[in-house]
Design a protein around this motif. Sequence first.
Motif, PDB file in Angstrom:
ATOM      1  N   VAL A  11       0.837  -1.201   0.000  1.00  0.00           N
ATOM      2  CA  VAL A  11       0.000   0.000   0.000  1.00  0.00           C
ATOM      3  C   VAL A  11       0.872   1.251   0.000  1.00  0.00           C
ATOM      4  N   GLU A  12       1.963   1.232   0.779  1.00  0.00           N
ATOM      5  CA  GLU A  12       2.910   2.354   0.741  1.00  0.00           C
ATOM      6  C   GLU A  12       3.474   2.522  -0.662  1.00  0.00           C
ATOM      7  N   SER A  13       3.823   1.411  -1.296  1.00  0.00           N
ATOM      8  CA  SER A  13       4.370   1.470  -2.652  1.00  0.00           C
ATOM      9  C   SER A  13       3.342   2.015  -3.627  1.00  0.00           C
ATOM     10  N   ALA A  14       2.092   1.587  -3.491  1.00  0.00           N
ATOM     11  CA  ALA A  14       1.036   2.066  -4.380  1.00  0.00           C
ATOM     12  C   ALA A  14       0.828   3.566  -4.219  1.00  0.00           C
ATOM     13  N   GLU A  15       0.870   4.041  -2.993  1.00  0.00           N
ATOM     14  CA  GLU A  15       0.694   5.472  -2.761  1.00  0.00           C
ATOM     15  C   GLU A  15       1.804   6.282  -3.420  1.00  0.00           C
ATOM     16  N   ARG A  16       3.034   5.762  -3.384  1.00  0.00           N
ATOM     17  CA  ARG A  16       4.154   6.458  -4.015  1.00  0.00           C
ATOM     18  C   ARG A  16       3.989   6.454  -5.546  1.00  0.00           C
ATOM     19  N   ILE A  17       3.529   5.348  -6.094  1.00  0.00           N
ATOM     20  CA  ILE A  17       3.275   5.274  -7.534  1.00  0.00           C
ATOM     21  C   ILE A  17       2.189   6.263  -7.931  1.00  0.00           C
ATOM     22  N   ILE A  18       1.136   6.329  -7.167  1.00  0.00           N
ATOM     23  CA  ILE A  18       0.047   7.263  -7.460  1.00  0.00           C
ATOM     24  C   ILE A  18       0.557   8.697  -7.465  1.00  0.00           C
TER      25      ILE A  18
END
Length: 284
Positions: free
Chosen positions: A54-61
Amino acid sequence: MNTAGYLSRLGLSHLRSAPTSADNLRALHVAHIEKVSYEALEIWLGRTTTVDPVESAERIIRGRGGYCYHLNGAFSELLRALGYDVTRHVGGVQNRGAEPAITANHLVLTVRGLPSEENPGGEWLADVGLGDALHAPLPLVAGAYRQGPFEFALRPSELAPGGWRFEHDPAGSFQGMDFDPAPTDMSAFVEMHRHLTTSPESGFVRTAAILRRDAYGADILRGLVLSRLGGSAHSVTLDGAPDYFAALADIFLLPLDDVNAGEKEKLWRKVNDAHEAWLAGDPS
């Protein structure tokens, strides 16, 4: 997870309520590969990351990328949110000249239940974290596969019974990758992530590398050397900070909107110093 924001980042908001299918998996995979670069600049910015998807997804977003734990971790969360049957596996990428091993230096994804004309069995290798390798998912069936200028191969792994071996094109940045068939969770990668982001022996620590694949090849920036694989392959050295940050924004879709001017100056100095040391033959 912000599924709508993730799909918007990929330009695929219309797939929010779409049925799972091989065609839609391909669309998601291709968009992710083309719009989210393989990069580990957080290390060079002195920022700590985790393997939390989820942290990784937030950074991608927010417009950034990541390396395999971040890219495949986030992508697996997106696929699950959209209803896909996705499994995480422990893998091992083999650099050229090294012995094959499953070291947990790579997170692998497989997706099942999506039969198509080319893949009646419906199981796929979906890996958005291999840098200059896959552009679209591969049928998880032994054979040779061509994507753009690159030819890949899949065969049963000799290291893990029931697992698989991916062979990269000879022009690619690594030799191959094996993965174990057993499902795993993200805790399997915590210790190797710590090593890869902190050890002086880590390639991510030694070289600021960014890669982005498209249908016709791959762009690679290692330090200040910008190369193109596929088609009219070429290589140039970037001359200064304006060229470096322009390449990040224009070629790798990394405007670094989350990095302030002071951080950019420090990043440039570190990358330039490492390049000068490399030119001087400094092994460190």
